[in-house]
Design a protein around this motif. Structure first.
Motif, PDB file in Angstrom:
ATOM      1  N   TYR A 178     -18.559 -25.800  -9.777  1.00  0.00           N
ATOM      2  CA  TYR A 178     -18.688 -25.541  -8.399  1.00  0.00           C
ATOM      3  C   TYR A 178     -17.462 -25.230  -7.929  1.00  0.00           C
ATOM      4  O   TYR A 178     -16.170 -25.854  -7.983  1.00  0.00           O
ATOM      5  N   THR A 207     -13.335 -26.994  -1.620  1.00  0.00           N
ATOM      6  CA  THR A 207     -11.828 -27.056  -0.985  1.00  0.00           C
ATOM      7  C   THR A 207     -11.573 -28.461  -1.136  1.00  0.00           C
ATOM      8  O   THR A 207     -12.281 -29.534  -1.217  1.00  0.00           O
ATOM      9  N   GLU A 208     -10.253 -28.722  -0.726  1.00  0.00           N
ATOM     10  CA  GLU A 208      -9.740 -30.115  -0.848  1.00  0.00           C
ATOM     11  C   GLU A 208     -10.415 -31.007   0.043  1.00  0.00           C
ATOM     12  O   GLU A 208     -10.549 -32.332  -0.543  1.00  0.00           O
ATOM     13  N   SER A 209     -10.853 -30.438   0.961  1.00  0.00           N
ATOM     14  CA  SER A 209     -11.252 -31.614   1.962  1.00  0.00           C
ATOM     15  C   SER A 209     -12.837 -31.997   1.753  1.00  0.00           C
ATOM     16  O   SER A 209     -13.350 -32.871   2.385  1.00  0.00           O
ATOM     17  N   GLN A 210     -13.391 -31.381   0.692  1.00  0.00           N
ATOM     18  CA  GLN A 210     -14.667 -31.741   0.643  1.00  0.00           C
ATOM     19  C   GLN A 210     -15.042 -32.600  -0.738  1.00  0.00           C
ATOM     20  O   GLN A 210     -16.167 -32.438  -1.447  1.00  0.00           O
ATOM     21  N   GLN A 211     -14.095 -33.301  -0.932  1.00  0.00           N
ATOM     22  CA  GLN A 211     -14.109 -34.381  -2.247  1.00  0.00           C
ATOM     23  C   GLN A 211     -15.419 -35.112  -2.031  1.00  0.00           C
ATOM     24  O   GLN A 211     -15.846 -35.550  -3.140  1.00  0.00           O
ATOM     25  N   SER A 212     -15.911 -35.466  -0.990  1.00  0.00           N
ATOM     26  CA  SER A 212     -17.077 -36.473  -0.656  1.00  0.00           C
ATOM     27  C   SER A 212     -18.129 -35.794  -1.318  1.00  0.00           C
ATOM     28  O   SER A 212     -19.261 -36.536  -1.814  1.00  0.00           O
ATOM     29  N   LYS A 213     -18.234 -34.458  -1.818  1.00  0.00           N
ATOM     30  CA  LYS A 213     -19.412 -33.884  -2.368  1.00  0.00           C
ATOM     31  C   LYS A 213     -19.440 -34.083  -3.876  1.00  0.00           C
ATOM     32  O   LYS A 213     -20.397 -33.805  -4.445  1.00  0.00           O
ATOM     33  N   TRP A 221     -15.502 -28.706 -11.419  1.00  0.00           N
ATOM     34  CA  TRP A 221     -15.088 -27.781 -10.329  1.00  0.00           C
ATOM     35  C   TRP A 221     -14.077 -27.070 -10.241  1.00  0.00           C
ATOM     36  O   TRP A 221     -13.166 -27.158 -11.171  1.00  0.00           O
ATOM     37  N   VAL A 269     -10.851 -25.816  -7.508  1.00  0.00           N
ATOM     38  CA  VAL A 269     -10.694 -25.789  -5.982  1.00  0.00           C
ATOM     39  C   VAL A 269      -9.989 -24.443  -5.496  1.00  0.00           C
ATOM     40  O   VAL A 269      -9.455 -23.908  -6.151  1.00  0.00           O
ATOM     41  N   LYS A 270     -10.591 -24.253  -4.477  1.00  0.00           N
ATOM     42  CA  LYS A 270     -10.346 -23.254  -3.702  1.00  0.00           C
ATOM     43  C   LYS A 270      -9.142 -23.522  -2.725  1.00  0.00           C
ATOM     44  O   LYS A 270      -9.023 -24.597  -2.235  1.00  0.00           O
ATOM     45  N   PRO A 271      -8.042 -22.797  -2.633  1.00  0.00           N
ATOM     46  CA  PRO A 271      -7.722 -21.248  -3.065  1.00  0.00           C
ATOM     47  C   PRO A 271      -7.378 -21.385  -4.773  1.00  0.00           C
ATOM     48  O   PRO A 271      -6.767 -22.459  -4.996  1.00  0.00           O
ATOM     49  N   PHE A 272      -7.687 -20.496  -5.356  1.00  0.00           N
ATOM     50  CA  PHE A 272      -7.537 -20.298  -6.709  1.00  0.00           C
ATOM     51  C   PHE A 272      -6.619 -18.943  -7.116  1.00  0.00           C
ATOM     52  O   PHE A 272      -7.253 -18.019  -6.409  1.00  0.00           O
TER      53      PHE A 272
END
Lengths: 121, 711
Positions: free
Chosen positions: A81, A84-90, A102, A104-107
């Motif tokens: 999936y 982004t960095e901030s969505q680690q909780s997911k 996963w 990580v965007k941006p890639f």
């Protein structure tokens, strides 16, 4: 080796970057704008990898992963999936739903290829 | 990447528009979680894309914005009007960021910093108060201690874990940022982090794509070892992770332990678990328990957002213009083919020509449809205008829109926005009263502006209705007399009086305000609307409100018309205006001094087009009289012959003829001759009762003079 890859993202530009990168690398790529749209590809055909965004309208990424895992044929299909960095909780949620990993965007295209080659081996 | 960047720009423009729309919906119902989710999702997409395509300013900007709405959706922050105001300001700024990328002008840069500051303030407040660690990883230094945990009251009875994170050098390859694990760990409880930087080579030997740093984390948490392991989901194979429990008490909260630890950590080797356990035992000092808040997990709300256009493709608008032009050419060519086939009496050719006619007609209709876009697309600008203006003027206004799915040709929509904005400004500034004034008048406190759109025949009507002051006909009359537009004894109907406000140089507002009084009057609106072949009408009742109706053609470039002929000249009348055709003897028309003829028992004002266009030769015995209808007026036009229905491709006449009021354009016929397209609305207007009366007077004077000269 040529693989069949399904990508899901509601952002056309991201979809195209992934599509372009993967096709250039010689893969066959299917695209869908959200989970609902992608369901039409889960008709028993061979899929080597699924790459999905998490935030999409209709059926979101997590729900989609769950749906995929319900289908016997795709129980073990790798699913990466995009996050982004901030969505680690997911992460945990995604893992529980059945995600394999996963990206990580941006890639950049190279990063994407590196990530998937590890999965596809 | 460049080609995708362009795509992203288009997409981002859509996203921003969608965001603005969603925000305005959210404003109406601030508690609507599904709309909030939509707002969040759009911001998220925008962030993802902008980071991907190198819009760094936009990336960090939307990231901070997104945080706000993330907090809201997790019920950590309550949405307020203030937040919405800032967000909308931010949306405006996003447009600038999209246009300029990372290179901002000085003033934009200033706005950028100001706004970023405002946005950060919102999230900072909440994050401090709820001990929520900032979501984004900041560059960490050797020793790091979360500011959040400094403020924590320390809980003693939670176990401390020793975690060694040793990423493989290649960990960056699949986009993993080890700092994020540390962030996540520190959000789980009280922690102390030490970075092991000993492996970093000399500067010129550094490969920026490799990770040389390892970490040692001391985490006091009530979570289980498994929970800690979960942090490293997916990276087990690119990291070496070692987790061990070293004590049952909160060690990072003990200053003694931390002091010892600081000494230990000077060494670059990892600490031995046994040694740590021993150290922990020596720490006996008691401190207050740490109360770490259980982080409420984000509830995964299904996005109820409407599905946006799956089966759509994007086409640059100039391509559509091109297509439209080609279709026009095709129709013109097809007309000459039909004519040729007819003249040569070749049945095969005729049937081919008929087929082509059929197909080109379908092609025309399809092309039209492609060029149609719903009014919805410009609605957001009006909403925003109403919102901003009413706030500025401290008026309470509710804006509703109906029938916004109504579609119009894109070129018409383009020409429509500005005049409608003007009408809105007028309505808000001059029309709707202040809340106090409204209450005094016994009206509801909140003013109302409605925009409704609907089809009628081949026209689209747009109505902008407000329930404000309304126009004062007497005031208008006085003003018009003052300005010399009408004579003091002129006897004008109510409607005619209202229509005076459309005259250039007429402005009823007693004082010129910054908003609508820019020296631009409603006459400009009329001008702009008539540029797109539309008409404006005004209705108003003093104290009740004003309604402005704009009538627009569905499309601008091809019309169904009636082809007629006077002597050797062709004219096209728009089919929509044609009411009925009659045959009338020429002598009957000529012996007709008051310019009225009797058609179906009704007296109808009559215009002799021969006279208008100064065509004298070959007067036939019997002429065709066409009754055209415009609004509630009938006018009869006389021509020699009616040829039949004709699809006219409207071509502008060019600058030199722009003052020709009754001609709206020209079209090329099948044989290459040119026919003028008459504007029935203008004709009836030009020849309405007033004008005809004047002409009668002139005519009478002329006859009188002639009689005088004769005698």
């Amino acid at each position: 080796m040529k693989k069949k890859i399904l990508i899901l993202d509601d952002s056309e530009s991201i979809r195209e970057v992934v599509l372009f990168t993967l096709e250039k690398d010689g893969h066959e790529v299917l695209t869908a704008v959200d989970g609902k749209d992608a369901m039409k590809y889960l008709d028993g055909r061979e899929l080597d990898l699924i790459i999905t965004d998490l935030y999409m309208p209709n059926i979101n990424g997590i729900e989609f992963i769950k749906e995929v895992r319900k289908i016997e044929k795709y129980k073990y299909t790798p699913i990466l999936y995009l996050t982004t960095e901030s969505q680690q909780s997911k992460k945990k949620e995604a893992k529980e739903a059945g995600a394999t990993g996963w990206i990580v965007k941006p890639f950049m295209p190279e990063k994407l290829l590196a990530a998937i080659s590890k999965i596809l081996k | 990447m460049e080609q995708f960047k362009k795509k992203f720009l288009e997409e981002a423009a859509d996203l921003i528009a969608g965001l603005e729309k969603a925000l305005l919906v959210l404003e109406e119902n601030m508690d609507d979680k599904s709309v909030n989710e939509e707002v969040f999702r759009i911001m998220h997409s925008l962030k993802g894309g902008s980071s991907m395509f190198g819009f760094h300013k936009m990336d960090s900007f939307t990231h901070n914005l997104e945080n706000i709405y993330d907090l809201i959706r997790n019920n950590k922050l309550k949405l307020s009007r203030e937040i919405l105001d800032i967000t909308l300001e931010a949306v405006d700024h996003l447009k600038i960021l999209l246009e300029n990328g990372d290179e901002l002008s000085k003033s934009d840069e200033k706005t950028h910093n100001e706004l970023s500051g405002k946005i950060n303030k919102i999230t900072q407040n909440i994050q401090q108060s709820s001990n929520e660690p900032p979501a984004k990883a900041e560059a960490k230094t050797n020793e790091q201690n979360k500011p959040a945990s400094d403020n924590l009251p320390a809980v003693d009875e939670i176990p401390t874990y020793h975690i060694i994170i040793k990423p493989f050098e290649k960990i960056f390859k699949n986009g993993t940022n080890p700092l994020l694990f540390i962030d996540e760990l520190s959000s789980m409880g009280h922690c102390k982090v030490y970075a092991k930087t000993g492996k970093i080579p000399l500067f010129d030997k550094i490969n920026p794509e490799l990770c040389y740093v390892s970490w040692e984390v001391f985490l006091a948490t009530d979570k289980s070892t498994d929970d800690i392991k979960d942090v490293f989901i997916f990276v087990e194979d690119s990291c070496e992770i070692k987790i061990s429990k070293i004590a049952d008490i909160n060690l990072p909260a003990k200053s003694l332990f931390v002091k010892d630890l600081d000494n230990l950590m000077r060494d670059d080797d990892f600490c031995d678990t046994y040694k740590l356990k021993e150290l922990a035992k020596t720490v006996v000092e008691k401190e207050k328990p740490d109360d770490e808040l259980e982080l409420t997990k984000a509830k995964n709300v299904t996005s109820l957002a409407k599905k946006t256009a799956i089966n759509n493709i994007r086409v640059a608008s100039d391509k559509l213009d091109n297509l439209m032009n080609l279709v026009s050419e095709l129709i013109t060519t097809q007309a000459s083919l039909s004519l040729y086939a007819e003249n040569n009496e070749n049945t095969e050719l005729t049937s081919i020509a008929e087929n082509i006619e059929k197909i080109s007609r379908q092609l025309r209709d399809n092309t039209f449809e492609i060029c149609l876009i719903p009014i919805d697309t410009i609605l957001i600008r009006f909403k925003r205008l109403v919102r901003d203006l009413s706030q500025e003027l401290e008026k309470e206004i509710q804006f509703t829109a109906e029938g916004t799915e109504t579609e119009l040709d894109k070129s018409i929509i383009e020409g429509l926005t500005e005049p409608i904005m003007h009408i809105f400004r007028n309505a808000i500034d001059h029309g709707i009263e202040s809340a106090d004034e409204r209450l005094k008048k016994g009206k509801p406190k909140q003013g109302k502006i409605t925009l409704s759109a609907f089809y009628s025949g081949t026209n689209v009507y747009l109505q902008i209705k407000d329930d404000g002051r309304g126009l004062d006909a007497e005031k208008i009359r006085k003003k018009a007399i003052n300005r010399g537009f009408i004579s003091p004894d002129a006897n004008l109907s109510y409607k005619e009086l209202l229509n005076l406000v459309f005259l250039p140089g007429f402005s009823t507002a007693a004082k010129v305000t910054e908003l609508s009084g820019r020296g631009v009057g409603l006459d400009v609106v009329v001008k702009k609307i008539s540029d797109i072949r539309g008409e404006v009408e005004i209705e108003s009742q003093l104290g009740v409100g004003t309604t402005i109706t704009i009538k627009l053609p569905l499309t601008m470039s091809i019309i169904d018309g009636l082809l007629v002929k006077i002597n050797e000249t062709y004219f096209v009348l728009p089919m929509t205006a044609v009411d009925k055709c009659y045959e009338v003897k020429t002598e009957k028309l000529q012996n007709n001094f008051n310019n009225k003829i009797k058609l179906d028992e009704n007296l109808v004002p009559y215009i002799n087009l021969r006279k208008e266009f100064d065509i004298q030769d070959n007067m036939p015995d019997v002429q065709q009289v066409i009754r055209v209808k415009h609004e509630d007026q009938n006018v009869a036009l006389s021509v020699d012959n009616i040829i039949g229905e004709y699809q006219a491709v409207l071509k502008p006449l060019g600058q030199m003829f722009k003052d020709l009021e009754i001609v709206s354009g020209a079209t090329i016929l099948g044989d290459g001759t040119i026919a003028l397209v008459l504007d029935s609305g203008k004709i009836t207007n030009t020849f309405d009762r007033e004008t005809i009366k004047k002409r009668e007077e002139v005519l009478k004077a002329k006859i009188d003079r002639e009689n005088l000269e004769k005698s």
